[in-house]
Scaffold this motif. Structure first.
Motif, PDB file in Angstrom:
ATOM      1  N   THR A   1       0.841  -1.199   0.000  1.00  0.00           N
ATOM      2  CA  THR A   1       0.000   0.000   0.000  1.00  0.00           C
ATOM      3  C   THR A   1       0.876   1.248   0.000  1.00  0.00           C
ATOM      4  OG1 THR A   1      -1.757  -1.176   1.152  1.00  0.00           O
ATOM      5  CG2 THR A   1      -1.818   1.222   1.261  1.00  0.00           C
TER       6      THR A   1
ATOM      7  N   LEU B   1       2.568   1.559  -3.409  1.00  0.00           N
ATOM      8  CA  LEU B   1       1.639   1.990  -4.452  1.00  0.00           C
ATOM      9  C   LEU B   1       1.678   3.504  -4.586  1.00  0.00           C
ATOM     10  CD1 LEU B   1      -0.880   1.562  -6.358  1.00  0.00           C
ATOM     11  CD2 LEU B   1      -2.280   1.713  -4.311  1.00  0.00           C
ATOM     12  N   HIS B   2       1.739   4.172  -3.432  1.00  0.00           N
ATOM     13  CA  HIS B   2       1.751   5.626  -3.446  1.00  0.00           C
ATOM     14  C   HIS B   2       3.128   6.198  -3.722  1.00  0.00           C
ATOM     15  CE1 HIS B   2      -1.933   4.740  -1.164  1.00  0.00           C
ATOM     16  NE2 HIS B   2      -2.353   5.890  -1.643  1.00  0.00           N
TER      17      HIS B   2
ATOM     18  N   PHE C   1      -9.127  -9.860   4.208  1.00  0.00           N
ATOM     19  CA  PHE C   1      -8.657  -8.560   3.750  1.00  0.00           C
ATOM     20  C   PHE C   1      -8.205  -8.658   2.305  1.00  0.00           C
ATOM     21  CE2 PHE C   1      -7.530  -4.320   4.554  1.00  0.00           C
ATOM     22  CZ  PHE C   1      -6.308  -4.035   3.990  1.00  0.00           C
ATOM     23  N   SER C   2      -8.421  -7.584   1.578  1.00  0.00           N
ATOM     24  CA  SER C   2      -7.885  -7.484   0.223  1.00  0.00           C
ATOM     25  C   SER C   2      -7.175  -6.147   0.098  1.00  0.00           C
ATOM     26  CB  SER C   2      -9.008  -7.522  -0.818  1.00  0.00           C
ATOM     27  OG  SER C   2      -9.741  -8.711  -0.710  1.00  0.00           O
TER      28      SER C   2
ATOM     29  N   VAL D   1      -4.616  -3.487  -2.662  1.00  0.00           N
ATOM     30  CA  VAL D   1      -4.225  -3.174  -4.040  1.00  0.00           C
ATOM     31  C   VAL D   1      -2.723  -2.991  -4.063  1.00  0.00           C
ATOM     32  CG1 VAL D   1      -4.453  -1.515  -5.916  1.00  0.00           C
ATOM     33  CG2 VAL D   1      -6.420  -2.024  -4.495  1.00  0.00           C
TER      34      VAL D   1
ATOM     35  N   GLY E   1      -7.324  -2.616   7.664  1.00  0.00           N
ATOM     36  CA  GLY E   1      -8.087  -1.558   7.009  1.00  0.00           C
ATOM     37  C   GLY E   1      -7.816  -0.211   7.656  1.00  0.00           C
TER      38      GLY E   1
ATOM     39  N   VAL F   1      -4.426   1.023   6.600  1.00  0.00           N
ATOM     40  CA  VAL F   1      -4.431   1.572   5.238  1.00  0.00           C
ATOM     41  C   VAL F   1      -4.963   2.997   5.256  1.00  0.00           C
ATOM     42  CG1 VAL F   1      -5.589   1.372   2.995  1.00  0.00           C
ATOM     43  CG2 VAL F   1      -4.522  -0.624   4.017  1.00  0.00           C
ATOM     44  N   ILE F   2      -6.007   3.218   6.045  1.00  0.00           N
ATOM     45  CA  ILE F   2      -6.546   4.578   6.151  1.00  0.00           C
ATOM     46  C   ILE F   2      -5.490   5.501   6.756  1.00  0.00           C
ATOM     47  CG2 ILE F   2      -8.303   5.977   7.310  1.00  0.00           C
ATOM     48  CD1 ILE F   2     -10.209   3.589   7.016  1.00  0.00           C
TER      49      ILE F   2
ATOM     50  N   VAL G   1      -2.886   6.319   4.075  1.00  0.00           N
ATOM     51  CA  VAL G   1      -3.417   7.256   3.076  1.00  0.00           C
ATOM     52  C   VAL G   1      -3.481   8.665   3.657  1.00  0.00           C
ATOM     53  CG1 VAL G   1      -5.597   7.857   1.954  1.00  0.00           C
ATOM     54  CG2 VAL G   1      -4.646   5.588   1.670  1.00  0.00           C
TER      55      VAL G   1
ATOM     56  N   ILE H   1       0.037  10.155   3.628  1.00  0.00           N
ATOM     57  CA  ILE H   1       0.517  10.456   2.283  1.00  0.00           C
ATOM     58  C   ILE H   1      -0.175  11.672   1.715  1.00  0.00           C
ATOM     59  CG2 ILE H   1       0.446   9.566  -0.073  1.00  0.00           C
ATOM     60  CD1 ILE H   1       1.532   7.003   0.953  1.00  0.00           C
ATOM     61  N   ASN H   2      -1.448  11.813   2.068  1.00  0.00           N
ATOM     62  CA  ASN H   2      -2.187  12.936   1.499  1.00  0.00           C
ATOM     63  C   ASN H   2      -1.960  14.244   2.231  1.00  0.00           C
ATOM     64  OD1 ASN H   2      -4.249  12.471  -0.897  1.00  0.00           O
ATOM     65  ND2 ASN H   2      -3.904  10.543   0.184  1.00  0.00           N
TER      66      ASN H   2
ATOM     67  N   HIS I   1       0.716  15.564   1.794  1.00  0.00           N
ATOM     68  CA  HIS I   1       1.570  16.173   0.763  1.00  0.00           C
ATOM     69  C   HIS I   1       2.728  16.928   1.373  1.00  0.00           C
ATOM     70  CE1 HIS I   1      -1.223  14.836  -2.163  1.00  0.00           C
ATOM     71  NE2 HIS I   1      -2.207  15.554  -1.669  1.00  0.00           N
TER      72      HIS I   1
END
Lengths: 510, 217
Positions: free
Chosen positions: B27, B30-31, B62-63, B65, B148, B151-152, B155, B158-159, B161
């Motif tokens: 994860t 990916l970013h 769990f899945s 990406v 999960g 992952v949040i 994210v 990462i966001n 910035h």
């Protein structure tokens, strides 16, 4: 909002980025709710058509719906683009699961570079969306959609509506990207009622749908788009046109016929795993036939093809021997009920136990030609008039002489057939001693029995069972053992005499 | 420049270690991966396309990406495998795997190139032993939910910035990105791990103590 700081080219670029970002956002969300795993390839050389440097396929219908909802406008301040994901059961109950909102607020970042930084950050935001769409509760539900329920999507533009999500809904923010005209935010509000129920529970107890009454809220807004199913596959890379689902609200019954992917069908099958039948125990005297039938998903529609699988054949009751070769004219039992309820039979396995009288007459009757003794020319003249004369016990054919029961001891034994030909009545006389057993002479098909003493049948009979190994018979082995021991000293003496020969031989080996 | 450091913590069963680590590391990557850069004249460049694929976990509900790159997947799996081996089998234990993104700074001879980290993700792993199948089933679901949440968290970070290395010129690209892969281009990264025994002391501190004690004699 002062756009004058932004050059016309930048403004044009920014609008284009926002438009395509909105379209790609919808694609990612809907594809994540299709119920299938998504997989796209990385390409080291850009194709020029992959927005944000990400391989996200475009389902044309989804793009069409998104464009329709946007109606030429762009997401902006006060104008949000929302994708609503809901669930609809086969009984017609529906429930909103989550709402993804692409909004813009007034916080501007004037210094940011549009063509570079904004673009890259939008790309990052799409990656985050890919990750988050797999984490909300609706993902697991969507992977298991099929017969009991389907997942639908609806795109609308304007004010965000979250009342359909019930009480206590949670929000997760996917990310934000500042632009010179405002800050783009992407978030998801999802229902939590399901969070307390295991997803398994939800699948099975459909009546719970009736309890949730808060989603029957009259929607005050006019731009209600139609709901669309999230259950069709994205077209392949080469396909331009897409013959997809027509815009229809009712998808429950049509979910079968909308050329569902075969994987979807299999997932429906997996709800009730077929019980593979075990062949019923075969009664040697009374053969039963058991046929396993499984619904196999067809490529189009939902009608399964009934295919008999693994027919088990009954025993040929010939002195307790079981025949392992199925007769050539095996007739699969096709129950008349297969046509009635295709759906249920597609999800479960029917085990049909057919009694012998129904179908088996053609398969399990003794084949008279192969196994029945043809009355010899001289033998049973008296019994030729009787029906089923071949089955009548014959005086000279006692069980102990029957080669099918006892193997011949050596090739020299004359065949009973010969015996029957040449010694008419000179063998054992006596009345029909065995009424219980029907003596059947072995008659191989297509062979003539009256020409050569050693015909195919005789050959087969005589060499059918190999003779016992001489070394394994007890008395013989004990004899030979004693003999061996006695002869041992002699042998040793011989070997010692020839010792030079043996040494020479060993030398040649080295 | 300060290095950004983020910490995540998960408690998993022994057989879930691989998948949990893969999920989180992929994860993050990916970013932190872009398409391959293709430099053209006048200093411009084009970027290749990054594909993605869904991965279902076998031992966790769990899945996740990940980037569609077998090479990258192999590299991550190798590191996770080494971590798993170091953790041992089945017994309780604690360990930490860290994913560090760095930039290379070329130095003059005789000094070797400096590696300057700009983002470090530390994932603490507690391995638990479970007694029966029912507990394992509950663990499957619980760990899925926990991942999960992680992952949040990822994210969210990462966001923000925050600092990212500047896009390099052609001559500098190997100081910022790992250009060895055929299909994608992650930022330069390295994966380290350390294992703590059940007493909570890390192996390195134990060794240090032993050496000190030996020297003290």
């Amino acid at each position: 909002m002062m756009d004058s700081d932004l050059s016309p080219q930048d403004k044009k670029d920014l609008d284009k980025f926002i438009k395509f970002f909105a379209l790609k956002t919808v694609q990612v969300i809907v594809q994540a709710r299709l119920g299938e795993k998504v997989c796209t390839r990385s390409l080291s050389s850009p194709t020029g058509s992959d927005w944000f440097n990400l391989a996200i396929k475009d389902i044309p219908e989804v793009t069409h719906e998104a464009k329709k909802a946007l109606s030429g406008q762009l997401p902006g301040i006060g104008r949000s683009m929302c994708v609503e994901i809901s669930l609809k059961t086969s009984e017609g109950d529906s429930m909103e699961l989550e709402t993804w909102c692409l909004e813009m607020n007034e916080k501007c970042d004037k210094d940011i570079k549009v063509s570079y930084t904004v673009y890259n950050r939008l790309s990052l935001l799409l990656k985050s969306l890919l990750a988050i769409t797999r984490v909300t509760p609706a993902y697991k539900l969507s992977r298991k959609q099929g017969h009991d329920y389907v997942i639908l999507y609806r795109i609308y533009f304007g004010e965000v509506q979250l009342t359909g999500l019930g009480e206590g809904f949670q929000t997760v923010r996917v990310g934000v990207v500042g632009t010179p005209i405002g800050t783009i935010t992407l978030s998801c509000a999802y229902r939590t009622n399901l969070a307390f129920m295991s997803t398994r529970q939800f699948e099975r107890t459909a009546p719970i749908m009736g309890i949730i009454i808060d989603h029957f809220v009259e929607r005050p807004f006019g731009n209600m788009g139609h709901m669309h199913p999230c259950n069709y596959r994205a077209p392949g890379e080469d396909e331009g046109a897409y013959n997809g689902v027509e815009d229809s609200q009712e998808v429950c019954t049509t979910s079968f016929s909308t050329s569902p992917p075969s994987q979807l069908y299999c997932s429906r099958l997996s709800y009730q795993p077929p019980d593979f039948c075990h062949p019923s125990t075969l009664n040697a005297a009374d053969p039963h036939q058991v046929t396993t039938q499984m619904g196999i998903p067809g490529k189009e529609g939902g009608v399964p093809q009934q295919v008999p699988v693994q027919p088990c054949h009954g025993a040929q009751a010939e002195h307790g021997r079981v025949s392992s070769c199925p007769p050539a004219d095996h007739v699969p039992a096709t129950p008349s009920s297969s046509g009635e309820d295709a759906e249920t039979s597609s999800r479960s396995v029917e085990v049909k136990s057919v009694s012998p009288c129904d179908v088996l007459e053609t398969t399990f009757t003794r084949k008279v030609g192969a196994f029945v003794n043809k009355p010899g020319t001289q033998v049973t003249t008296a019994s030729l008039d009787l029906p089923f004369a071949a089955f009548a016990p014959r005086a000279y054919d006692l069980e102990e002489n029957d080669p099918m029961v006892q193997p011949p001891e050596s090739p020299a034994t004359s065949s009973p057939l010969q015996g029957s030909l040449h010694s008419q009545g000179s063998g054992e006389s006596g009345g029909p001693a065995q009424d219980d057993f029907v003596m059947v002479d072995f008659k191989p098909a297509f062979s003539k029995d009256d020409l050569l003493p050693m015909d195919l049948g005789t050959f087969y009979r005589e060499f059918q069972n190999p003779p016992q190994l001489a070394s394994l018979t007890i008395d013989v082995s004990s004899q030979s053992m004693a003999e061996d021991l006695d002869s041992l000293p002699e042998k040793l003496a011989v070997y010692e005499k020839n010792i030079d020969e043996f040494d020479a031989f060993v030398d040649t080996l080295q | 420049m300060n290095c950004r450091s983020e910490a995540l913590e998960v408690s998993v069963e022994g057989r879930q270690v691989d998948e949990a680590m893969l999920a989180l590391l992929h994860t993050i990557l990916l970013h932190r991966s872009t398409g391959k850069f293709h430099y053209k004249k006048e200093g411009t460049y084009s970027i290749g396309t990054v594909g993605t694929q869904d991965i279902d976990c076998d031992f966790i509900d769990f899945s996740f990406v990940r980037v569609s790159s077998d090479e990258l997947d192999r590299a991550i799996r190798k590191a996770v495998g080494e971590f798993k081996d170091a953790m041992g089998n089945g017994t309780d234990g604690m360990g930490q795997i860290s994913l560090e993104f760095y930039q290379k700074k070329k130095s003059r001879w005789p000094f070797s190139d400096e590696c300057i980290p700009w983002e470090v993700w530390s994932i603490k792993v507690n391995v638990v032993n479970l007694a029966n199948e029912q507990e394992r089933q509950i663990c499957r679901e619980k760990v899925g939910e926990k991942l999960g949440e992680k992952v949040i968290n990822i994210v969210e970070v990462i966001n923000r910035h925050e600092y990212l290395p500047k896009m390099p010129t052609q001559s500098e690209v190997d100081n910022v990105f790992d250009t060895s892969l055929k299909d994608v281009q992650p930022y330069l990264y390295k994966i380290n791990f350390q294992i703590t025994d059940t007493l909570g002391t890390s192996v390195s501190t134990t060794m240090r103590r032993l050496i000190k004690d030996t020297l003290a004699l």
